[in-house]
Scaffold this motif. Structure first.
Motif, PDB file in Angstrom:
ATOM      1  N   ALA A   1      22.651 103.812 -48.752  1.00  0.00           N
ATOM      2  CA  ALA A   1      21.781 104.988 -48.558  1.00  0.00           C
ATOM      3  C   ALA A   1      20.991 104.859 -47.262  1.00  0.00           C
ATOM      4  O   ALA A   1      20.821 105.828 -46.523  1.00  0.00           O
ATOM      5  CB  ALA A   1      20.827 105.143 -49.736  1.00  0.00           C
ATOM      6  N   GLU A   2      20.526 103.654 -46.968  1.00  0.00           N
ATOM      7  CA  GLU A   2      19.769 103.447 -45.726  1.00  0.00           C
ATOM      8  C   GLU A   2      20.667 103.627 -44.518  1.00  0.00           C
ATOM      9  O   GLU A   2      20.303 104.290 -43.545  1.00  0.00           O
ATOM     10  CB  GLU A   2      19.128 102.046 -45.719  1.00  0.00           C
TER      11      GLU A   2
ATOM     12  N   LYS B   1      23.199 105.437 -44.153  1.00  0.00           N
ATOM     13  CA  LYS B   1      23.578 106.849 -43.937  1.00  0.00           C
ATOM     14  C   LYS B   1      22.393 107.763 -43.649  1.00  0.00           C
ATOM     15  O   LYS B   1      22.585 108.854 -43.125  1.00  0.00           O
ATOM     16  CB  LYS B   1      24.314 107.381 -45.170  1.00  0.00           C
ATOM     17  N   ASN B   2      21.194 107.368 -44.020  1.00  0.00           N
ATOM     18  CA  ASN B   2      20.089 108.338 -43.973  1.00  0.00           C
ATOM     19  C   ASN B   2      18.863 107.956 -43.150  1.00  0.00           C
ATOM     20  O   ASN B   2      18.088 108.836 -42.781  1.00  0.00           O
ATOM     21  CB  ASN B   2      19.615 108.643 -45.407  1.00  0.00           C
TER      22      ASN B   2
ATOM     23  N   PHE C   1      13.476 107.570 -51.230  1.00  0.00           N
ATOM     24  CA  PHE C   1      14.497 107.010 -52.130  1.00  0.00           C
ATOM     25  C   PHE C   1      13.937 106.803 -53.551  1.00  0.00           C
ATOM     26  O   PHE C   1      14.569 106.159 -54.382  1.00  0.00           O
ATOM     27  CB  PHE C   1      14.994 105.650 -51.615  1.00  0.00           C
TER      28      PHE C   1
ATOM     29  N   ILE D   1      16.071 106.668 -56.904  1.00  0.00           N
ATOM     30  CA  ILE D   1      17.482 106.906 -56.551  1.00  0.00           C
ATOM     31  C   ILE D   1      18.425 106.278 -57.579  1.00  0.00           C
ATOM     32  O   ILE D   1      19.461 106.831 -57.899  1.00  0.00           O
ATOM     33  CB  ILE D   1      17.772 106.396 -55.114  1.00  0.00           C
TER      34      ILE D   1
ATOM     35  N   TYR E   1      23.434 100.825 -53.809  1.00  0.00           N
ATOM     36  CA  TYR E   1      22.672 102.053 -53.563  1.00  0.00           C
ATOM     37  C   TYR E   1      21.855 102.025 -52.277  1.00  0.00           C
ATOM     38  O   TYR E   1      22.043 102.846 -51.401  1.00  0.00           O
ATOM     39  CB  TYR E   1      21.769 102.366 -54.771  1.00  0.00           C
TER      40      TYR E   1
ATOM     41  N   SER F   1      25.071 112.364 -49.543  1.00  0.00           N
ATOM     42  CA  SER F   1      25.619 111.269 -48.716  1.00  0.00           C
ATOM     43  C   SER F   1      26.168 110.143 -49.589  1.00  0.00           C
ATOM     44  O   SER F   1      27.006 109.371 -49.148  1.00  0.00           O
ATOM     45  CB  SER F   1      24.553 110.718 -47.766  1.00  0.00           C
ATOM     46  N   LEU F   2      25.710 110.045 -50.842  1.00  0.00           N
ATOM     47  CA  LEU F   2      26.184 108.988 -51.740  1.00  0.00           C
ATOM     48  C   LEU F   2      27.162 109.527 -52.782  1.00  0.00           C
ATOM     49  O   LEU F   2      27.566 108.821 -53.697  1.00  0.00           O
ATOM     50  CB  LEU F   2      24.993 108.342 -52.457  1.00  0.00           C
TER      51      LEU F   2
ATOM     52  N   ILE G   1      20.393 113.085 -49.315  1.00  0.00           N
ATOM     53  CA  ILE G   1      20.689 111.689 -49.676  1.00  0.00           C
ATOM     54  C   ILE G   1      21.690 111.638 -50.826  1.00  0.00           C
ATOM     55  O   ILE G   1      22.661 110.880 -50.785  1.00  0.00           O
ATOM     56  CB  ILE G   1      19.377 110.943 -50.049  1.00  0.00           C
TER      57      ILE G   1
ATOM     58  N   LYS H   1      16.171 114.819 -50.745  1.00  0.00           N
ATOM     59  CA  LYS H   1      16.871 114.419 -51.979  1.00  0.00           C
ATOM     60  C   LYS H   1      18.284 114.991 -51.981  1.00  0.00           C
ATOM     61  O   LYS H   1      19.255 114.297 -52.302  1.00  0.00           O
ATOM     62  CB  LYS H   1      16.091 114.893 -53.203  1.00  0.00           C
TER      63      LYS H   1
END
Ligand SMILES: [Zn+2]
Length: 468
Positions: free
Chosen positions: A122-123, A125-126, A102, A105, A118, A464-465, A461, A458
């Protein structure tokens, strides 16, 4: 003539057998590091200008002047340390290594925005076991390159962090996170307890991995969670890693809700003790510092992180004066510091103390080098094992090149380490007697794979965001 020749031959033979004798009288070691400036960080802070270190197995068997060590030891493997500083490996006392993926990010935002807009999404989802594996592998490469041999970590799927750390040949105090919301790995308190107990059992007695328990903080864990985590750690003689008094809001909320400071609250509920490592400790007053010293809590100062999130300045000189062991950490490596270079923290710890006190004498170069080595070991409660180059300690040592434009001339060793040398000057790294980097070539981590994977993550992630 003949007699003289015979005498001459006899004398030669005698001298030869003497030299053989002295050679066989030598003790055998596995590895000799010879010829550098050996900065031991032992209690008299001995420095050997033309020194040597002898290693057998994972342990240092002798340290001293080169001629003395070479007369006593022979070894199959020798590392020529000429024109380098030989130091105990650096100790990164606080970080979250899988977060390398990350890195960057989203920066230049408030901690609250960073976390809720963020990082938490992000966590969610990933973060999987695979993510943690690749993030840790990348972090191992980065840390070894800058001379870190031991690090303390707090994250999820910590068992995977342990596997990767072990594979990289690094030493880790690795804490599985306890937090009162569904984490990427464990969704309930019962699941968290069961996962962590298995994790602690699995790594009991491992020479490199110290499986630990990491209740995140007083603002993300209930009293019950904090006490359950501490009880589990103590059942297995494991270390307790926790964020303490990092934010002004944490102090204000604790004063309002508990009627006392974060440190006094942790003391009241029985969490503090000689097995606790408290990261940050920014908002600690004189009474708090006394409590931390009495309870033998280790503290870890994270200057980059504290500056980047504008958290505040930890009273490091006061903590040291109170007798608290204060180590150094990078925190991050995302959001609160985007790298894992502990040499940067050595430099910043000194400069932050100086500017915040408006006093260039606030803390000196030697003190910050202590914080990165022997005091870092004390803060992690591992000073019997690591933190200095002494007989009987683990052979965790680094060679920093002095054949660099930024490394010469050198008048004072500690000032050079603190203010001139960089992580990229680290040339060779040995952990537990094993060479993990030689002449800047990593031997235990496939760095190219980890770099390629980081680029791949990268893209995943960002998608996903909804960022590109
Ligand atoms: Zn942290």
């Amino acid at each position: 003539m003949t007699l003289r020749r015979a005498l001459f031959v006899l004398t030669l033979q005698f001298l030869y057998s003497l030299s053989l004798l002295s050679e066989t009288n030598k003790q055998s070691a596995d590895l000799l590091i010879t010829g550098g400036i050996v900065v031991t960080m032992d209690s008299p802070r001995s420095i050997y200008n033309d020194g040597a270190v002898a290693v057998t197995g994972d342990t240092i068997v002798a340290v001293g002047p080169r001629t003395e060590i070479e007369a006593r030891y022979s070894a199959q493997q020798t590392i020529d340390a000429t024109n380098t500083l030989v130091l105990p490996g650096f100790i990164n006392g606080h970080t979250h290594v899988p977060m390398t993926l990350f890195r960057g990010i989203h920066d230049d935002v408030t901690l609250n925005d960073w976390l809720y807009k963020y990082i938490f999404p992000a966590e969610a989802k990933n973060v999987t076991e695979e993510f943690v594996r690749w993030g840790t592998r990348l972090a191992a490469a980065e840390q070894i390159r800058s001379g870190v041999t031991t690090f303390a970590d707090m994250y999820y799927f910590e068992d995977v962090v342990a596997e990767e750390t072990n594979a990289a040949g690094m030493r880790g105090v690795l804490g599985e996170t306890f937090i009162d919301f569904p984490a990427p790995d464990n969704k309930t308190n019962a699941a968290m307890l069961a996962y962590t107990e298995n994790f602690l059992k699995k790594w009991q007695g491992d020479p490199l991995i110290h499986a630990s328990v990491a209740p995140h903080s007083i603002y993300t864990c209930s009293q019950e969670t904090l006490q359950d985590a501490a009880a589990l750690a103590r059942k297995y003689h494991a270390t307790i890693l926790i964020h303490v008094a990092e934010m002004k809001k944490e102090l204000d909320d604790s004063l309002k809700n508990n009627g006392m400071s974060p440190v006094q609250y942790l003391e009241k509920i029985g969490v503090l003790g000689p097995d606790v490592v408290a990261a940050h400790c920014i908002f600690v007053n004189e009474a708090d510092r006394k409590t931390l010293a009495q309870r033998q809590v280790g503290c870890v100062h994270n200057p980059s992180s504290n500056m980047m999130i504008a958290s505040g300045v930890a009273p490091v000189p006061e903590m040291r004066a109170a007798g608290i062991a204060v180590g150094l950490g990078t925190d991050g490596p995302a959001g609160s510091n985007n790298d894992l270079d502990l040499m940067e923290e050595i430099d910043l710890a000194a400069k932050l103390a100086k500017i915040s006190k408006m006093d260039p004498l606030a803390i000196n170069a030697k003190a910050v080098v202590e914080m990165a080595t022997i005091d870092g070991a004390r803060a992690l409660h591992m000073d019997k094992e690591i933190g200095s180059l002494e007989k009987g300690k683990k052979a965790d040592l680094i060679l920093i090149s002095l054949d660099e434009p930024n490394a010469v001339p050198m008048y004072d060793v500690y000032a050079q380490i603190a203010y001139a040398l960089k992580g990229s000057n680290v040339r060779t790294v040995i952990i537990g007697g094993k060479i993990v980097m030689r002449d800047r070539k990593l031997l235990t981590v496939n760095e190219q794979d980890a770099i390629a994977k980081a680029r791949e993550y990268k893209r995943k992630i960002a998608a996903s965001l909804g960022m590109q």
